[in-house]
Design an enzyme around this catalytic site. Structure first.
Site, PDB file in Angstrom:
ATOM      1  N   ASN A 234      54.585  -4.407  23.423  1.00 42.78           N
ATOM      2  CA  ASN A 234      55.548  -4.903  24.237  1.00 42.78           C
ATOM      3  C   ASN A 234      55.219  -6.297  24.640  1.00 42.78           C
ATOM      4  OD1 ASN A 234      53.939  -5.128  26.776  1.00 42.78           O
ATOM      5  ND2 ASN A 234      53.646  -2.967  26.288  1.00 42.78           N
ATOM      6  N   ASP A 303      54.252   4.290  26.935  1.00 42.87           N
ATOM      7  CA  ASP A 303      54.367   5.647  27.323  1.00 42.87           C
ATOM      8  C   ASP A 303      53.919   6.497  26.048  1.00 42.87           C
ATOM      9  OD1 ASP A 303      54.709   5.051  30.193  1.00 42.87           O
ATOM     10  OD2 ASP A 303      56.693   4.414  29.710  1.00 42.87           O
ATOM     11  N   LYS A 313      49.243   1.381   4.204  1.00 45.24           N
ATOM     12  CA  LYS A 313      50.592   0.894   4.740  1.00 45.24           C
ATOM     13  C   LYS A 313      51.670   1.743   4.328  1.00 45.24           C
ATOM     14  CE  LYS A 313      53.491  -3.231   3.959  1.00 45.24           C
ATOM     15  NZ  LYS A 313      54.042  -4.256   3.201  1.00 45.24           N
ATOM     16  N   PHE A 348      52.446  -1.382  38.880  1.00 46.17           N
ATOM     17  CA  PHE A 348      53.450  -2.362  38.800  1.00 46.17           C
ATOM     18  C   PHE A 348      54.774  -1.418  38.063  1.00 46.17           C
ATOM     19  CE2 PHE A 348      52.842  -6.826  39.626  1.00 46.17           C
ATOM     20  CZ  PHE A 348      51.493  -6.610  40.091  1.00 46.17           C
ATOM     21  N   LYS A 366      52.905   9.233  41.160  1.00 48.14           N
ATOM     22  CA  LYS A 366      51.686   8.923  40.714  1.00 48.14           C
ATOM     23  C   LYS A 366      50.569   8.917  41.865  1.00 48.14           C
ATOM     24  CE  LYS A 366      53.856   5.987  37.381  1.00 48.14           C
ATOM     25  NZ  LYS A 366      53.421   5.656  36.062  1.00 48.14           N
TER      26      LYS A 366
HETATM   27  N1  CTP Z   1      51.000   2.968  33.585  1.00 48.85           N
HETATM   28  C1  CTP Z   1      49.816   3.664  33.278  1.00 48.85           C
HETATM   29  N2  CTP Z   1      49.939   4.462  32.431  1.00 48.85           N
HETATM   30  C2  CTP Z   1      50.678   4.637  31.451  1.00 48.85           C
HETATM   31  C3  CTP Z   1      51.861   3.958  31.701  1.00 48.85           C
HETATM   32  C4  CTP Z   1      51.919   3.044  32.661  1.00 48.85           C
HETATM   33  O1  CTP Z   1      48.907   3.585  34.126  1.00 48.85           O
HETATM   34  N3  CTP Z   1      50.545   5.392  30.129  1.00 48.85           N
HETATM   35  C5  CTP Z   1      51.124   2.081  34.757  1.00 48.85           C
HETATM   36  C6  CTP Z   1      51.536   0.733  34.473  1.00 48.85           C
HETATM   37  O2  CTP Z   1      50.154  -0.028  34.243  1.00 48.85           O
HETATM   38  C7  CTP Z   1      51.993   0.462  35.719  1.00 48.85           C
HETATM   39  C8  CTP Z   1      52.912   1.650  35.922  1.00 48.85           C
HETATM   40  O3  CTP Z   1      52.215   2.841  35.589  1.00 48.85           O
HETATM   41  O4  CTP Z   1      51.288  -0.086  36.740  1.00 48.85           O
HETATM   42  C9  CTP Z   1      54.258   1.556  35.513  1.00 48.85           C
HETATM   43  O5  CTP Z   1      54.689   3.062  35.619  1.00 48.85           O
HETATM   44  P1  CTP Z   1      55.650   3.712  34.596  1.00 48.85           P
HETATM   45  O6  CTP Z   1      56.060   4.854  35.163  1.00 48.85           O
HETATM   46  O7  CTP Z   1      55.066   3.773  33.317  1.00 48.85           O
HETATM   47  O8  CTP Z   1      56.739   2.549  34.612  1.00 48.85           O
HETATM   48  P2  CTP Z   1      57.654   2.606  33.394  1.00 48.85           P
HETATM   49  O9  CTP Z   1      57.178   2.405  32.015  1.00 48.85           O
HETATM   50  O10 CTP Z   1      58.623   1.525  33.583  1.00 48.85           O
HETATM   51  O11 CTP Z   1      58.280   3.948  33.413  1.00 48.85           O
HETATM   52  P3  CTP Z   1      59.780   4.478  33.187  1.00 48.85           P
HETATM   53  O12 CTP Z   1      59.255   4.983  31.679  1.00 48.85           O
HETATM   54  O13 CTP Z   1      59.814   5.722  34.100  1.00 48.85           O
HETATM   55  O14 CTP Z   1      60.809   3.383  33.340  1.00 48.85           O
END
Ligand code: CTP
Length: 424
Positions: A234, A303, A313, A348, A366
């Site tokens: 990202n 995620d 590859k 965040f 969380k």
């Molecule tokens: N985070 C984490 N582990 C993951 C994903 C995210 O600890 N596998 C943490 C990030 O570091 C951030 C927070 O969770 O502090 C963000 O939450 P998240 O629910 O992942 O946010 P988004 O990706 O924005 O969620 P959504 O998919 O619901 O939009």
């Protein structure tokens, strides 16, 4: 330094606002320490503060008059509040009583100090000092949140035995802490980075308001391999996490930084662990969190990751390709479920719609103490810029901060973390 500093030298001018609190006597030591650090101190007190400390003491220590009057009178003094505001590079209100906090937060101006602050465009730092029950009062908390929302920096009060015999948060922060905060906010560097002859910042490790705390910060993007050439990642640059790590280090914390992929090399910390994937970040964070007092997850963690990583590859075919993904572990949710006693967890949240509702849901799901939400559609917020526009959300409420540098956001987030600790 200021546009109209009257002292005729290169020293920065700090307007020291003194409110009516028992801690007003500490303003003498603070003024003296700031002066020794190389700052031109211009003290102003509220009329009621003069019952706690005579203005003459401040005048003797700073070499400047210490005005008090509600409405200054006398030749050339009608515009004193404007002159004082023009001459200031920074305002420090210490001690800030509940009353003075309420008046600044609401734009009230019925004495010289509050009138001057209304006329100031420079940074304003506010150091509350009051009885712990007064501090906990929702009205005072709302005013403090309002101050933060106006872009003023609230320096978290210290905790301990108070003058009234109660114990808890409410002590004016130590003078060394305040001197360090003022000098950093004025842009002076510490230690080896300090310019010769510049004001000296006291050693953060000894005097910062995070001294003695272990802070774990994650930064940057995770990278999930698809094959030896391709990956899922990202746009996170790591700047927000780095600003948090630097600010925590400068406020005396022992900082461990877990960094994924970042645009720049990580700053020097007590420990730095480089990781690539979400699983590697999980392993590092889960281990380090065992000894951390505060964990701040500023990293943008994937995620999903590919279910299978190809050894070779992947060659293109004629038709569309389908990549099967599986969920990664949610590190913050795991931390929320395995929290050590007293540990503060901060996340965040990046959103493009329903910022507050979505972020609050994450806070609850969380099981964390605060979440810093930013709306990617706001100009000046998010990836690749030096600024951010965030809303700090806690179970008790939320504070939307104006556009500010990532370093300033970091300072505000750390103060919110300290307030969460004090509220335990
Ligand atoms: N985070 C984490 N582990 C993951 C994903 C995210 O600890 N596998 C943490 C990030 O570091 C951030 C927070 O969770 O502090 C963000 O939450 P998240 O629910 O992942 O946010 P988004 O990706 O924005 O969620 P959504 O998919 O619901 O939009």
């Amino acid at each position: 330094m200021a546009e109209d500093g009257g002292h005729g030298d290169d020293r920065p001018t700090v307007l020291l606002g003194i409110g009516a609190s028992i801690a007003a006597y500490k303003a003498a030591g603070l003024a003296s320490a700031l002066t020794r650090a190389g700052v031109d101190v211009q003290a102003v007190m509220t009329p009621r503060a003069s019952a706690f400390i005579p203005p003459l003491v401040l005048e003797a220590l700073t070499g400047n008059p210490c005005p008090v009057e509600v409405v200054p009178s006398g030749p050339g003094r009608a515009m004193e509040h404007i002159d004082l505001a023009r001459g200031a590079d920074l305002v420090l209100v210490a001690p800030a009583s509940a009353d003075v906090i309420g008046r600044i937060a609401n734009g009230l101006a019925d004495d010289l100090l509050t009138t001057t602050i209304l006329a100031c465009t420079c940074p304003v730092l506010v150091a509350p000092a009051m009885n712990t029950r007064m501090l906990a009062n929702p009205a005072v908390q709302a005013n403090l949140a309002r101050l933060a929302g106006l872009g003023h920096e609230v320096v978290a009060p210290g905790s301990g035995r108070l003058a009234c015999g109660d114990a808890g948060p409410g002590r004016m922060p130590d003078e060394q802490v305040l001197v360090a905060r003022v000098l950093r906010r004025l842009g002076f560097a510490a230690g080896d980075e300090a310019a010769a002859g510049a004001p000296k910042i006291p050693d953060g490790a000894a005097c910062g308001d995070l001294a003695g705390l272990r802070v774990l910060v994650t930064a940057g993007a995770t990278v999930e391999r698809i094959d030896p050439v391709r990956c899922i990642t990202n746009r996170s640059t790591g700047r927000m996490g780095f600003a948090l790590a630097r600010a925590a280090r400068d406020r005396g914390a022992r900082v461990t930084l877990v960094a994924g992929s970042t645009a720049e090399p990580p700053p020097q910390m007590d420990d730095t662990i480089r990781v690539e994937s979400a699983e590697q970040m999980f392993q590092a964070v889960a281990a380090e969190a065992q000894t951390a007092d505060v964990v701040i997850m500023a990293a943008a963690v994937a995620d999903y990751r590919p279910r299978h990583v190809a050894d070779q590859k992947i060659k293109k075919g004629d038709g569309p390709a389908v990549l099967e993904l599986e969920r990664t572990r949610d590190i913050l949710a795991w931390l929320g479920a395995h929290r050590r006693a007293g540990q503060i967890l901060c996340g965040f949240s990046m959103e493009t719609t329903d910022l507050v509702a979505n972020s609050r849901r994450k806070l609850e799901e969380k099981g964390i103490d605060l979440i810093v939400a930013n709306d990617l559609s706001t100009p000046g917020a998010g990836f690749g810029v030096d600024t951010n526009v965030v809303t700090v959300i806690t179970p008790e409420g939320r504070t939307r901060l104006p556009l500010m540098s990532k370093r300033e956001v970091a300072e505000q987030v750390l103060s919110a973390v300290l307030n969460a600790r004090a509220g335990r």
